[in-house]
Design a protein around this motif. Structure first.
Motif, PDB file in Angstrom:
ATOM      1  N   LEU A   1      34.427  51.932  20.178  1.00 54.57           N
ATOM      2  CA  LEU A   1      35.259  52.210  21.733  1.00 54.57           C
ATOM      3  C   LEU A   1      34.666  51.375  22.879  1.00 54.57           C
ATOM      4  CD1 LEU A   1      35.909  56.004  21.254  1.00 54.57           C
ATOM      5  CD2 LEU A   1      37.827  54.303  21.402  1.00 54.57           C
ATOM      6  N   ALA A   2      33.480  51.214  22.836  1.00 53.79           N
ATOM      7  CA  ALA A   2      32.936  50.472  23.866  1.00 53.79           C
ATOM      8  C   ALA A   2      32.902  48.923  23.688  1.00 53.79           C
ATOM      9  CB  ALA A   2      31.271  50.893  23.953  1.00 53.79           C
TER      10      ALA A   2
ATOM     11  N   ALA B   1      28.300  54.806  29.888  1.00 59.16           N
ATOM     12  CA  ALA B   1      29.363  54.783  30.785  1.00 59.16           C
ATOM     13  C   ALA B   1      30.599  55.373  29.931  1.00 59.16           C
ATOM     14  CB  ALA B   1      29.960  53.460  31.559  1.00 59.16           C
ATOM     15  N   VAL B   2      30.698  54.528  28.641  1.00 56.57           N
ATOM     16  CA  VAL B   2      31.857  55.200  27.844  1.00 56.57           C
ATOM     17  C   VAL B   2      31.777  56.639  27.294  1.00 56.57           C
ATOM     18  CG1 VAL B   2      32.962  54.638  25.630  1.00 56.57           C
ATOM     19  CG2 VAL B   2      32.431  52.818  27.132  1.00 56.57           C
ATOM     20  N   ALA B   3      30.711  56.854  27.141  1.00 53.79           N
ATOM     21  CA  ALA B   3      30.175  58.294  26.408  1.00 53.79           C
ATOM     22  C   ALA B   3      30.458  59.286  27.710  1.00 53.79           C
ATOM     23  CB  ALA B   3      28.836  58.403  26.270  1.00 53.79           C
TER      24      ALA B   3
ATOM     25  N   ALA C   1      33.300  62.381  27.255  1.00 52.21           N
ATOM     26  CA  ALA C   1      32.926  63.597  27.664  1.00 52.21           C
ATOM     27  C   ALA C   1      34.315  64.111  28.442  1.00 52.21           C
ATOM     28  CB  ALA C   1      31.530  63.696  28.149  1.00 52.21           C
ATOM     29  N   VAL C   2      34.490  63.497  29.369  1.00 52.30           N
ATOM     30  CA  VAL C   2      35.674  64.051  30.242  1.00 52.30           C
ATOM     31  C   VAL C   2      36.965  64.345  29.190  1.00 52.30           C
ATOM     32  CG1 VAL C   2      37.395  63.465  32.153  1.00 52.30           C
ATOM     33  CG2 VAL C   2      34.759  62.895  32.142  1.00 52.30           C
ATOM     34  N   LEU C   3      37.167  63.451  28.366  1.00 55.26           N
ATOM     35  CA  LEU C   3      38.235  63.391  27.417  1.00 55.26           C
ATOM     36  C   LEU C   3      38.385  64.676  26.620  1.00 55.26           C
ATOM     37  CD1 LEU C   3      38.924  59.578  26.756  1.00 55.26           C
ATOM     38  CD2 LEU C   3      40.326  61.011  28.145  1.00 55.26           C
ATOM     39  N   GLU C   4      36.938  64.557  25.954  1.00 56.28           N
ATOM     40  CA  GLU C   4      36.743  65.972  25.329  1.00 56.28           C
ATOM     41  C   GLU C   4      36.625  67.384  25.939  1.00 56.28           C
ATOM     42  OE1 GLU C   4      33.087  64.997  23.507  1.00 56.28           O
ATOM     43  OE2 GLU C   4      33.794  64.045  21.778  1.00 56.28           O
TER      44      GLU C   4
ATOM     45  N   PRO D   1      41.993  54.724  34.433  1.00 54.14           N
ATOM     46  CA  PRO D   1      42.411  53.844  33.660  1.00 54.14           C
ATOM     47  C   PRO D   1      41.564  53.588  32.209  1.00 54.14           C
ATOM     48  CG  PRO D   1      42.059  52.690  35.826  1.00 54.14           C
ATOM     49  CD  PRO D   1      41.723  54.000  36.052  1.00 54.14           C
ATOM     50  N   THR D   2      40.338  53.517  32.609  1.00 55.25           N
ATOM     51  CA  THR D   2      39.518  53.552  31.471  1.00 55.25           C
ATOM     52  C   THR D   2      39.914  54.409  30.307  1.00 55.25           C
ATOM     53  OG1 THR D   2      37.798  52.460  32.779  1.00 55.25           O
ATOM     54  CG2 THR D   2      36.931  53.004  30.824  1.00 55.25           C
ATOM     55  N   ARG D   3      39.734  55.568  30.865  1.00 51.94           N
ATOM     56  CA  ARG D   3      40.023  56.771  29.735  1.00 51.94           C
ATOM     57  C   ARG D   3      41.383  56.734  29.101  1.00 51.94           C
ATOM     58  NH1 ARG D   3      36.861  59.891  33.725  1.00 51.94           N
ATOM     59  NH2 ARG D   3      38.645  60.426  34.921  1.00 51.94           N
ATOM     60  N   ARG D   4      42.467  56.153  30.080  1.00 53.55           N
ATOM     61  CA  ARG D   4      43.642  55.899  29.134  1.00 53.55           C
ATOM     62  C   ARG D   4      43.532  54.603  28.162  1.00 53.55           C
ATOM     63  NH1 ARG D   4      45.532  56.410  34.893  1.00 53.55           N
ATOM     64  NH2 ARG D   4      45.870  54.076  34.742  1.00 53.55           N
TER      65      ARG D   4
END
Length: 107
Positions: free
Chosen positions: A31-32, A41-43, A47-50, A11-14
């Motif tokens: 974004l944070a 944590a946001v970074a 990284a997962v989204l990238e 949910p955070t990535r969404r």
């Protein structure tokens, strides 16, 4: 495509993708903002989204700006949702008889 589903499962990535779809070119600090987690944590989420190619980034001087990449989402929509657009709803859902008994639609 597995990376895309993994990235979208959180949910955070969404939420980060929602923010980027509203306003592109946001920095990590942008974004944070207002999130109950550290910038690190946001970074990690970014990284997962990238890695899933959902977010593209570019350097702007000392800042790194992040943008939504809608291409993987369009591929998912076309592959997983597009095939159901042409199918009649009744053919997909079948018919339910009394007491929840399910009958297959006759063609």
């Amino acid at each position: 495509m597995t990376d895309t589903f993994t990235a979208l499962s959180d949910p955070t990535r969404r939420l980060l993708l929602d923010r980027l779809s509203e306003t592109g070119g946001l920095t990590l600090s942008d974004l944070a903002e207002d999130l109950p987690m550290t910038r690190q944590a946001v970074a990690k989420h970014l990284a997962v989204l990238e890695a899933a190619e959902l977010v593209a980034s570019e350097r702007d001087g000392r800042c790194k700006r992040h943008y939504l990449n809608p291409v993987p989402l369009a591929k998912i929509a076309r592959r997983w949702l597009g095939r159901f657009e042409e199918v009649p709803l009744a053919a997909m859902s079948g018919f339910h008889g009394p007491a929840g008994e399910r009958r297959v639609a006759q063609t």
